[in-house]
Design an enzyme around this catalytic site. Sequence first.
Site, PDB file in Angstrom:
ATOM      1  N   ASP A   1       0.804  -1.226   0.000  1.00  0.00           N
ATOM      2  CA  ASP A   1       0.000   0.000   0.000  1.00  0.00           C
ATOM      3  C   ASP A   1       0.838   1.279   0.000  1.00  0.00           C
ATOM      4  O   ASP A   1       0.408   2.317   0.516  1.00  0.00           O
ATOM      5  CB  ASP A   1      -0.969   0.031   1.204  1.00  0.00           C
ATOM      6  CG  ASP A   1      -1.882  -1.162   1.217  1.00  0.00           C
ATOM      7  OD1 ASP A   1      -2.248  -1.634   0.127  1.00  0.00           O
ATOM      8  OD2 ASP A   1      -2.239  -1.633   2.322  1.00  0.00           O
TER       9      ASP A   1
ATOM     10  N   GLN B   1       2.069  -6.046  -3.216  1.00  0.00           N
ATOM     11  CA  GLN B   1       2.547  -6.162  -1.835  1.00  0.00           C
ATOM     12  C   GLN B   1       3.851  -5.357  -1.644  1.00  0.00           C
ATOM     13  O   GLN B   1       3.986  -4.323  -2.274  1.00  0.00           O
ATOM     14  CB  GLN B   1       2.740  -7.632  -1.420  1.00  0.00           C
ATOM     15  CG  GLN B   1       1.427  -8.393  -1.260  1.00  0.00           C
ATOM     16  CD  GLN B   1       0.812  -8.870  -2.571  1.00  0.00           C
ATOM     17  OE1 GLN B   1       1.464  -9.527  -3.360  1.00  0.00           O
ATOM     18  NE2 GLN B   1      -0.437  -8.545  -2.805  1.00  0.00           N
TER      19      GLN B   1
ATOM     20  N   LYS C   1       2.149   2.121  -5.038  1.00  0.00           N
ATOM     21  CA  LYS C   1       2.754   1.515  -6.244  1.00  0.00           C
ATOM     22  C   LYS C   1       1.941   1.810  -7.496  1.00  0.00           C
ATOM     23  O   LYS C   1       2.476   2.100  -8.556  1.00  0.00           O
ATOM     24  CB  LYS C   1       2.851  -0.019  -6.086  1.00  0.00           C
ATOM     25  CG  LYS C   1       3.754  -0.468  -4.973  1.00  0.00           C
ATOM     26  CD  LYS C   1       3.710  -1.969  -4.800  1.00  0.00           C
ATOM     27  CE  LYS C   1       2.398  -2.507  -4.277  1.00  0.00           C
ATOM     28  NZ  LYS C   1       2.057  -2.104  -2.904  1.00  0.00           N
TER      29      LYS C   1
ATOM     30  N   GLY D   1      -4.580  -4.286  -3.644  1.00  0.00           N
ATOM     31  CA  GLY D   1      -5.579  -3.241  -3.891  1.00  0.00           C
ATOM     32  C   GLY D   1      -4.812  -2.018  -4.351  1.00  0.00           C
ATOM     33  O   GLY D   1      -4.087  -1.412  -3.564  1.00  0.00           O
ATOM     34  N   HIS D   2      -4.909  -1.706  -5.619  1.00  0.00           N
ATOM     35  CA  HIS D   2      -4.082  -0.647  -6.199  1.00  0.00           C
ATOM     36  C   HIS D   2      -4.942   0.524  -6.660  1.00  0.00           C
ATOM     37  O   HIS D   2      -5.841   0.354  -7.480  1.00  0.00           O
ATOM     38  CB  HIS D   2      -3.283  -1.213  -7.381  1.00  0.00           C
ATOM     39  CG  HIS D   2      -2.224  -2.198  -6.957  1.00  0.00           C
ATOM     40  ND1 HIS D   2      -1.414  -2.854  -7.840  1.00  0.00           N
ATOM     41  CD2 HIS D   2      -1.849  -2.612  -5.721  1.00  0.00           C
ATOM     42  CE1 HIS D   2      -0.573  -3.629  -7.162  1.00  0.00           C
ATOM     43  NE2 HIS D   2      -0.828  -3.503  -5.877  1.00  0.00           N
TER      44      HIS D   2
HETATM   45  P1  GDP Z   1      -0.623   0.378  -3.588  1.00  0.00           P
HETATM   46  O1  GDP Z   1      -1.258  -0.885  -3.125  1.00  0.00           O
HETATM   47  O2  GDP Z   1       0.844   0.425  -3.264  1.00  0.00           O
HETATM   48  O3  GDP Z   1      -0.880   0.683  -5.017  1.00  0.00           O
HETATM   49  O4  GDP Z   1      -1.279   1.545  -2.735  1.00  0.00           O
HETATM   50  P2  GDP Z   1      -2.838   1.710  -2.322  1.00  0.00           P
HETATM   51  O5  GDP Z   1      -3.602   2.115  -3.506  1.00  0.00           O
HETATM   52  O6  GDP Z   1      -3.295   0.514  -1.568  1.00  0.00           O
HETATM   53  O7  GDP Z   1      -2.744   2.852  -1.235  1.00  0.00           O
HETATM   54  C1  GDP Z   1      -2.133   4.073  -1.494  1.00  0.00           C
HETATM   55  C2  GDP Z   1      -3.143   5.185  -1.222  1.00  0.00           C
HETATM   56  O8  GDP Z   1      -2.459   6.428  -1.137  1.00  0.00           O
HETATM   57  C3  GDP Z   1      -4.149   5.365  -2.333  1.00  0.00           C
HETATM   58  O9  GDP Z   1      -5.367   5.805  -1.774  1.00  0.00           O
HETATM   59  C4  GDP Z   1      -3.530   6.451  -3.204  1.00  0.00           C
HETATM   60  O10 GDP Z   1      -4.495   7.189  -3.950  1.00  0.00           O
HETATM   61  C5  GDP Z   1      -2.906   7.316  -2.147  1.00  0.00           C
HETATM   62  N1  GDP Z   1      -1.699   8.051  -2.541  1.00  0.00           N
HETATM   63  C6  GDP Z   1      -0.686   7.647  -3.367  1.00  0.00           C
HETATM   64  N2  GDP Z   1       0.301   8.568  -3.376  1.00  0.00           N
HETATM   65  C7  GDP Z   1      -0.091   9.567  -2.549  1.00  0.00           C
HETATM   66  C8  GDP Z   1       0.511  10.780  -2.115  1.00  0.00           C
HETATM   67  O11 GDP Z   1       1.624  11.124  -2.471  1.00  0.00           O
HETATM   68  N3  GDP Z   1      -0.207  11.544  -1.231  1.00  0.00           N
HETATM   69  C9  GDP Z   1      -1.423  11.191  -0.770  1.00  0.00           C
HETATM   70  N4  GDP Z   1      -2.030  11.989   0.095  1.00  0.00           N
HETATM   71  N5  GDP Z   1      -2.023  10.043  -1.152  1.00  0.00           N
HETATM   72  C10 GDP Z   1      -1.360   9.248  -2.028  1.00  0.00           C
HETATM   73  P1  IMO Z   2      -0.875  -4.183  -2.251  1.00  0.00           P
HETATM   74  O1  IMO Z   2      -0.408  -4.734  -3.571  1.00  0.00           O
HETATM   75  C1  IMO Z   2      -0.937  -4.586   2.086  1.00  0.00           C
HETATM   76  C2  IMO Z   2      -0.914  -8.659   3.663  1.00  0.00           C
HETATM   77  C3  IMO Z   2      -2.154  -9.128   4.408  1.00  0.00           C
HETATM   78  C4  IMO Z   2      -1.505 -10.085   5.394  1.00  0.00           C
HETATM   79  C5  IMO Z   2      -0.413 -10.737   4.563  1.00  0.00           C
HETATM   80  C6  IMO Z   2      -0.801 -12.076   3.946  1.00  0.00           C
HETATM   81  O2  IMO Z   2      -2.151  -3.444  -2.307  1.00  0.00           O
HETATM   82  O3  IMO Z   2       0.229  -3.421  -1.588  1.00  0.00           O
HETATM   83  P2  IMO Z   2      -2.354 -12.737   1.894  1.00  0.00           P
HETATM   84  O4  IMO Z   2      -3.811 -12.510   1.685  1.00  0.00           O
HETATM   85  O5  IMO Z   2      -1.473 -12.175   0.854  1.00  0.00           O
HETATM   86  O6  IMO Z   2      -2.030 -14.178   2.181  1.00  0.00           O
HETATM   87  O7  IMO Z   2      -2.037 -11.971   3.287  1.00  0.00           O
HETATM   88  O8  IMO Z   2      -0.104  -9.822   3.526  1.00  0.00           O
HETATM   89  N1  IMO Z   2      -1.175  -8.139   2.292  1.00  0.00           N
HETATM   90  C7  IMO Z   2      -1.122  -6.850   1.966  1.00  0.00           C
HETATM   91  N2  IMO Z   2      -0.947  -5.764   2.726  1.00  0.00           N
HETATM   92  N3  IMO Z   2      -1.066  -4.467   0.759  1.00  0.00           N
HETATM   93  C8  IMO Z   2      -1.213  -5.538  -0.027  1.00  0.00           C
HETATM   94  O9  IMO Z   2      -1.211  -5.491  -1.381  1.00  0.00           O
HETATM   95  C9  IMO Z   2      -1.296  -6.815   0.575  1.00  0.00           C
HETATM   96  N4  IMO Z   2      -1.478  -8.071   0.105  1.00  0.00           N
HETATM   97  C10 IMO Z   2      -1.383  -8.872   1.163  1.00  0.00           C
HETATM   98  O10 IMO Z   2      -2.799  -8.055   5.043  1.00  0.00           O
HETATM   99  O11 IMO Z   2      -0.889  -9.370   6.430  1.00  0.00           O
HETATM  100 MG    MG Z   3      -2.783  -1.543  -1.836  1.00  0.00          MG
END
Ligand code: GDP
Ligand code: IMO
Ligand code: MG
Length: 427
Positions: free
Chosen positions: A13, A224, A16, A40-41
């Site tokens: 999270d 991840q 990416k 979850g991207h």
């Molecule tokens: P990922 O799994 O690594 O793709 O990240 P997620 O989408 O799960 O979580 C990142 C969250 O931060 C999302 O809601 C993005 O829209 C938000 N985000 C990404 N870059 C920035 C930033 O520089 N500032 C802020 N405030 N939010 C950001």
């Molecule tokens: P993105 O790509 C954050 C965590 C779960 C748990 C562990 C194992 O959005 O960054 P799993 O279901 O993979 O067997 O769970 O990994 N986890 C993540 N945490 N972002 C993710 O994906 C994750 N995918 C798995 O919360 O701790």
């Molecule tokens: Mg994510």
Amino acid sequence: MANKVVIGAQWGDEGKAKITDLLAQDADLIIRYQGGCNAGHTVVAHGKTFKFHLIPSGILYKGKTCLIGNGTVVLPEYFEQEIEGLKKENIDLSGLKVSPLATITMPWHTEVDGYSEDNAKKGKIGTTKKGIGPTYTDKMARIALKIEDLYSKEALEEKLDVILPLKNKQLKEVYGLKTYSKEEVLALCEKYAKIFEPYVCFEWQEMLHKFKKEGKKILFEGAQGVMLDVDYGTYPFVTSSNPVGGGACTGSGYGPKMIDEIIGVAKAYVTRVGEGPFVTELTDNIGDTIREVGHEFGVTTGRPRRCGWFDAVTMRYACLVGGLTSVALTKIDVFDSFDEIKVCTAYKDKRNGKIYNSYPTDVYIHKYLEPIYETHKGWGVNISGIRKYEELPLNARKYLERLEELLDTPISIVSVGPDREQTIFKS
Ligand code: GDP
Ligand code: IMO
Ligand code: MG
């Protein structure tokens, strides 16, 4: 553009998808190479928010090829749902391809994942319950189905004759769960074959060769993060794949020489969902403030994310084992109203005062570790509209330059907001 890999450098999270979407403008082929719908991207473009689980975050650009690679695990119903969602948004899916070698998450995988999580008395991982661990387990045990099996009745039947007796015994005797008849699974597979049919790319070798030969630009999208890597992360509190840079090769069909850069995405603080050690975790109101300002709630499960200060000890390790050539630092804007920002530079063992400057891989001692912090002054202004590095407040630049020093890795991108545009390319 060089061929780049975007990976998470913390516990997932990190942002990416935002970085992938941004770099995808200049790429021809974008490949998701590991993980599954545990990811979850989020991409924010033109004020609109898109959430991806399996589909590469480059899909928003027309004319790009987006491949779900062989290293992924695919839950067919979830894939279908994601496709339907994107169709409703009128997103062009003509460039979407799925590797026939990707592994299928079957219903028993999600059921076992759910059962294990719900019934764990000890050692709960806090998984996303999407069947990730059980699917990869069966892949390694050589009793999983690949997408290509759906299109060969002979292969499918032969495999099911091996898989089902084993699986049913395990489901019944170990978990007390429902068993599956061959007819039932064949019917399911027929349904799955239809779901994947428009996207499955049997000519993937030719396609990869062509992109390589023509010098097309390839972007690898990790899921991840390094600290969730099954080999290098906080094992056993990890996912079951390899989010490190090297995973891009095993999960895509391209070798290491095809990679020019590995960009590790990290937040200016740290978050984690699920169980497992987290030395800089803040359980006080500072942690709550980071969660609220940074909207730290899971995209896939909605769970509140655990929050803490930036941990340079763990991150230095992630730079090493992740193979990072640079860092993309996100969410620095979350600190706009903070008077002070802390960074952990070492750990101290509460039991004996031992100082750790390097990350200790034995996670069972992490509960005895306390962070040693250095404190940085905040900048007190809204930086989300800044697009040039030199225009950032001095304290923000000092903070970033100190992180580069601690990590011994350059920061190439600074993200100051969720939108595509809210980005600063440094150096
Ligand atoms: P990922 O799994 O690594 O793709 O990240 P997620 O989408 O799960 O979580 C990142 C969250 O931060 C999302 O809601 C993005 O829209 C938000 N985000 C990404 N870059 C920035 C930033 O520089 N500032 C802020 N405030 N939010 C950001
Ligand atoms: P993105 O790509 C954050 C965590 C779960 C748990 C562990 C194992 O959005 O960054 P799993 O279901 O993979 O067997 O769970 O990994 N986890 C993540 N945490 N972002 C993710 O994906 C994750 N995918 C798995 O919360 O701790
Ligand atoms: Mg994510």
